[in-house]
Design a protein around this motif. Structure first.
Motif, PDB file in Angstrom:
ATOM      1  N   ILE A  29       5.695   5.602  -2.336  1.00 29.46           N
ATOM      2  CA  ILE A  29       4.723   6.638  -2.710  1.00 29.46           C
ATOM      3  C   ILE A  29       4.922   7.827  -1.772  1.00 29.46           C
ATOM      4  CG2 ILE A  29       2.280   7.213  -2.920  1.00 29.46           C
ATOM      5  CD1 ILE A  29       1.723   4.279  -3.490  1.00 29.46           C
ATOM      6  N   SER A  32       0.804  -1.222   0.000  1.00 27.46           N
ATOM      7  CA  SER A  32       0.000   0.000   0.000  1.00 27.46           C
ATOM      8  C   SER A  32       0.840   1.277   0.000  1.00 27.46           C
ATOM      9  CB  SER A  32      -0.943   0.005   1.212  1.00 27.46           C
ATOM     10  OG  SER A  32      -0.210   0.007   2.419  1.00 27.46           O
ATOM     11  N   THR A  33       2.115   1.161   0.346  1.00 29.26           N
ATOM     12  CA  THR A  33       2.981   2.349   0.404  1.00 29.26           C
ATOM     13  C   THR A  33       4.015   2.392  -0.713  1.00 29.26           C
ATOM     14  OG1 THR A  33       4.514   1.225   1.927  1.00 29.26           O
ATOM     15  CG2 THR A  33       2.736   2.539   2.908  1.00 29.26           C
ATOM     16  N   HIS A  34       3.992   1.386  -1.594  1.00 27.98           N
ATOM     17  CA  HIS A  34       4.941   1.338  -2.708  1.00 27.98           C
ATOM     18  C   HIS A  34       4.201   1.183  -4.034  1.00 27.98           C
ATOM     19  CE1 HIS A  34       7.648   0.511   0.652  1.00 27.98           C
ATOM     20  NE2 HIS A  34       8.670   0.739  -0.149  1.00 27.98           N
ATOM     21  N   PHE A  35       4.861   1.609  -5.083  1.00 31.30           N
ATOM     22  CA  PHE A  35       4.359   1.412  -6.447  1.00 31.30           C
ATOM     23  C   PHE A  35       5.476   0.804  -7.276  1.00 31.30           C
ATOM     24  CE2 PHE A  35       6.627   5.374  -6.761  1.00 31.30           C
ATOM     25  CZ  PHE A  35       7.060   5.478  -8.083  1.00 31.30           C
ATOM     26  N   SER A  62      -0.706   2.515  -5.900  1.00 30.25           N
ATOM     27  CA  SER A  62       0.023   1.525  -5.107  1.00 30.25           C
ATOM     28  C   SER A  62      -0.020   0.151  -5.770  1.00 30.25           C
ATOM     29  CB  SER A  62      -0.569   1.430  -3.698  1.00 30.25           C
ATOM     30  OG  SER A  62      -1.845   0.813  -3.736  1.00 30.25           O
TER      31      SER A  62
END
Length: 322
Positions: free
Chosen positions: A76, A51-54, A85
């Motif tokens: 992100i 949820s905090t990375h792409f 995400s």
């Protein structure tokens, strides 16, 4: 051309062993943690990462000139605040994201507390391959991969040329349950180019990543000092080609059909109770008659079906008194 003529590598069983933490006093035995508690913690950590990375999805959707088709992760934040995400990437055109829940007993790690826990692996497909089907857990697959921790530490890398791995047996690198089950979602390419220098190149192959909780990996053990105990793992995968209906032990039965209980794990199917699982055993019932002689094969030695001579519902190759 068969995969084994393209990539030659010795396939042996991977071994999972327990490791003492560096800060544990010598001689002190640390009992393993609850597989249920660790499963919940791992899932929370993985979902936090997702949820905090792409990943560089825009490159895959509109490849720039010279793009190497490698997945890259980033946080992100800042100028990337508006990125989608990984957890939500399934909403993007051409991108697939999903999950699979697998129940694992603590006995799989030689723990005798009788616990079992559901573990969720997550898979990301940045580019799907063009093969008609995906490999099964019993197949040999030619692939490249990179293994890393959630903090970005790389603990393994297959290199630029493909390795041939059996998705159950591995190649001696300690292949994990989650790895094999995750690769099943990636279609491969269908063509390869002989470069004339002993190497081959592939095109139109599947590219993805697998996010694996420790209960589908090494749990309280590790094949490497780079992997702490109870570590969720990430594998970036290039699924290049695979051998459909691989017969790992050469007994005439495609390995995937030796999953007697149908749970997607070939290692726990051992009809005769010896040290070999059925997919690696040429006499599955231990009656002294080779499995090849207890099944139906065509004139070319291809599997056709099972025999049940005494009509008791148990195939001859699994029935000692057939």
């Amino acid at each position: 051309m068969k995969l084994k003529n393209i990539v030659i590598i010795t396939i042996v069983f991977g071994t999972i062993w327990s490791c003492r933490k560096d800060d544990d006093p010598i001689g002190e035995v640390v009992p393993p943690r609850s597989i249920i508690e660790v499963a919940a913690e791992d899932d929370a950590e993985i979902r936090e990462f997702l949820s905090t990375h792409f990943f560089n999805y825009e490159d895959f959707q509109d490849p720039p000139e010279g793009f190497d088709f490698k997945i890259q992760f980033d946080t992100i934040s800042g100028e990337n605040e508006d990125k989608t995400s990984i957890l939500d990437s399934g909403s993007l055109p051409g991108i697939e994201f999903g999950m699979e829940t697998i129940t694992i007993p603590s006995a799989a790690f030689r723990i005798t507390d009788g616990e079992e826990a559901e573990h969720t692996l997550y898979y990301l497909i940045a580019r799907q391959g063009v093969s008609e089907e995906t490999p099964t857990i019993g197949d040999d697959v030619a692939l490249r991969y990179e293994g890393l921790l959630l903090n970005g530490t790389i603990f393994d890398n297959s290199g630029s040329q493909p390795l041939l791995l059996n998705l159950t047996a591995g190649d001696g690198r300690g292949l994990t349950i989650g790895f094999g089950n995750g690769v099943e979602y990636l279609k491969t390419g269908i063509d390869f180019i002989d470069n004339g220098d002993g190497t081959v190149s592939y095109s139109d192959y599947g590219i993805g990543a697998i996010f694996i909780p420790s209960g589908l990996a090494y749990f309280n053990g590790s094949p490497s000092s780079l992997i702490p105990t109870y570590s969720p793992l990430i594998f970036k995968i290039d699924a290049l080609a695979y051998q459909k209906d691989t017969d790992f032990d050469g007994d005439g039965i495609p390995s995937i059909l030796e999953d007697v209980d149908g749970d997607g794990n070939l290692n726990n199917d051992n009809t005769d109770g010896d040290i070999l699982a059925n997919f690696n055993d040429t006499d599955d019932d231990g009656d002294g008659i080779p499995t090849r002689e207890e099944i139906i094969l065509d004139d070319e030695g291809n599997f056709v079906g099972f025999k049940d001579t005494d009509g008791d519902g148990i195939p001859d190759h699994l029935d000692r008194d057939s």
